[in-house]
Design an enzyme around this catalytic site. Structure first.
Site, PDB file in Angstrom:
ATOM      1  N   GLN A   1       0.813  -1.209   0.000  1.00  0.00           N
ATOM      2  CA  GLN A   1       0.000   0.000   0.000  1.00  0.00           C
ATOM      3  C   GLN A   1       0.848   1.261   0.000  1.00  0.00           C
ATOM      4  O   GLN A   1       0.437   2.296  -0.544  1.00  0.00           O
ATOM      5  CB  GLN A   1      -0.926  -0.010   1.220  1.00  0.00           C
TER       6      GLN A   1
ATOM      7  N   HIS B   1       1.423   3.001  -3.347  1.00  0.00           N
ATOM      8  CA  HIS B   1       0.336   3.711  -4.012  1.00  0.00           C
ATOM      9  C   HIS B   1       0.575   5.212  -4.077  1.00  0.00           C
ATOM     10  O   HIS B   1       0.303   5.862  -5.078  1.00  0.00           O
ATOM     11  CB  HIS B   1      -0.984   3.469  -3.275  1.00  0.00           C
TER      12      HIS B   1
ATOM     13  N   GLU C   1      -8.486   1.512   6.335  1.00  0.00           N
ATOM     14  CA  GLU C   1      -9.115   1.063   5.088  1.00  0.00           C
ATOM     15  C   GLU C   1      -8.965  -0.455   4.943  1.00  0.00           C
ATOM     16  O   GLU C   1      -9.938  -1.163   4.691  1.00  0.00           O
ATOM     17  CB  GLU C   1      -8.445   1.770   3.911  1.00  0.00           C
ATOM     18  N   HIS C   2      -7.748  -0.957   5.064  1.00  0.00           N
ATOM     19  CA  HIS C   2      -7.463  -2.395   5.030  1.00  0.00           C
ATOM     20  C   HIS C   2      -6.893  -2.816   6.385  1.00  0.00           C
ATOM     21  O   HIS C   2      -6.054  -2.111   6.948  1.00  0.00           O
ATOM     22  CB  HIS C   2      -6.424  -2.739   3.958  1.00  0.00           C
TER      23      HIS C   2
ATOM     24  N   ASP D   1      -7.511  -6.885  -3.373  1.00  0.00           N
ATOM     25  CA  ASP D   1      -7.471  -5.880  -4.439  1.00  0.00           C
ATOM     26  C   ASP D   1      -7.922  -6.452  -5.778  1.00  0.00           C
ATOM     27  O   ASP D   1      -8.497  -5.733  -6.598  1.00  0.00           O
ATOM     28  CB  ASP D   1      -6.042  -5.342  -4.590  1.00  0.00           C
TER      29      ASP D   1
END
Length: 432
Positions: free
Chosen positions: A255, A258, A323-324, A357
């Protein structure tokens, strides 16, 4: 990566609240407002001007011909097609379980009540351009809408000098998008909200974008619905020494790559394990292609918090509301009830976040910035509306006249009371 060892109450104060570094920028708000107004007033002419100004592309036709989409599909690598089709099957199999049904009840004599579920008529999907164009996100946005019964789905994506990414067109074909237009930025959100001479307005806008897109979605909300205002990606991991440090580090970096503002977070009861993961992150960054982005994320946004026990780890992570969330613990499923706030949860040593994902099936359009406290992942329910209905017989209404008129007059709404009383007068007019 920064290792935090303060007591739990201090950790809660330090890391639970994340400041949105893109929020409250008046210059962005005013710029976006001007763009939206220009598109409303001048339609396609404004879009052409913005395409030339921002994208350096001169367009005569915004719509990408279906033939170009078909050609992209025919020329695509079969492995890409197979991977997207696998993801599609799993997304369908998961989200079809979310389909809602209306209801009718007649529990009281003479009274019928109910609710009907209706799909939105049209939905617009914003797909970023360049390196942020993710084909998998197209499937995640479109398939729940299709399952909800949305009749028309249009996609907008910024024009590129060398053409829209072929993988995006392939995903659009597989997802079943009806129309694809080359429009990007705040102006794309404006056109989806208000329409122009050639591009239709929609009822809801989904999909991520840069700060101008996010602000535009906020400004048109109310004219149309939106999915959410998405911020930089986040991953939280709860792990102890039973996990593999190299794997945890790899998941955090998945992540971090990103965005420089992405937030990788590990909470563990072991200082030794914290140091091992920090070392692995440094080692893996050396060979990561997007290491400049990931390094900035790790250095400025990431942290490893060391707590006294696993219970404290869940307390801290629930406050963060990531979020995750990965739970890399033995018998991870047994901890599910301890999770109160998270967008999507990955249980056990093998459920690496990228599984979600791409192919697991649950949606990867998730709440960020702590909004998992009150927002949910994108799903079928986001693309429907509920319509209520009631049907009363005269005798059933007669039983409730007194209650209705009492409440109406307490609220000072005499017209409400008279409307009901008129049903029981000879000439249809209330005697009161």
């Amino acid at each position: 990566m920064q290792i935090l060892t303060q007591p739990l109450n201090e950790l809660l104060q330090q890391v639970a609240t994340r400041t949105d570094k893109q929020a409250n920028k008046p210059e962005v708000e005013s710029t976006v407002a001007a763009i939206i107004d220009n598109v409303r007033q001048n339609g396609d002419a404004a879009l052409r001007d913005y395409s030339q100004q921002f994208d350096k592309v001169a367009l005569t036709d915004f719509r990408i011909p279906q033939a170009a989409i078909e050609t992209a599909y025919e020329n695509a690598d079969q492995e890409l097609i197979d991977a997207l089709n696998l993801a599609k099957r799993n997304i369908i199999s998961y989200h079809k379980k979310e389909i809602q049904n209306g209801f009718v009840d007649a529990e009281q004599p003479g009274v019928v009540r109910g609710e009907k579920i209706m799909p939105l008529a049209a939905v617009g999907l914003y797909v970023p351009g360049g390196t942020a164009a993710y084909p998998s996100s197209i499937l995640m946005n479109v398939i729940p809408a299709k399952l909800a019964g949305v009749n028309k789905i249009v996609m907008v994506t910024p024009p590129q000098a060398d053409g829209v990414a072929q993988s995006v067109l392939v995903a659009a074909k597989i997802a079943g998008i009806d129309e694809v237009y080359q429009v990007g930025g705040a102006q794309a959100i404006a056109v989806l909200a208000y329409g122009t001479q050639t591009i239709p307005r929609v009822d809801k806008i989904t999909g991520p974008g840069n700060i101008f897109v996010a602000v535009a979605k906020k400004q048109v909300f109310g004219q149309v619905d939106i999915d959410m205002i998405a911020g930089p990606s986040e991953i939280g991991v709860i792990a102890d020494e039973g996990a593999t440090a190299a794997q945890v580090a790899a998941d955090l970096l998945s992540q971090a790559e990103h965005d420089k503002l992405a937030r990788p977070m590990l909470v563990t009861p072991s200082l030794t394990f914290a140091k091992q993961v920090s070392f692995e992150i440094d080692e893996q960054l050396v060979t990561l292609p997007r290491r400049n982005i990931a390094s900035a994320s790790v250095e400025n946004e990431g942290f490893i918090a060391v707590v006294d026990n696993i219970g404290d780890a869940f307390t801290l992570m629930n406050a963060i509301s990531p979020e995750h969330l990965e739970v890399e613990l033995a018998d991870a499923m047994s901890y599910l009830n301890q999770i109160q706030n998270a967008g999507s949860v990955f249980l056990g040593y093998n459920a690496s976040e990228p599984v979600g994902d791409y192919v697991a099936g649950p949606n990867h359009i998730l709440p960020t910035g702590g909004t998992a406290r009150f927002f949910s992942p994108l799903g079928v329910s986001d693309f429907v509306k509920r319509i209520q209905f009631v049907d009363y017989t005269r005798s059933a209404l007669a039983k409730e006249v007194k209650a209705i008129t009492t409440l109406a007059r307490v609220e000072g709404l005499e017209g409400h009371a008279r409307a009901v009383e008129s049903r029981f007068s000879e000439n249809g007019v209330s005697s009161k």
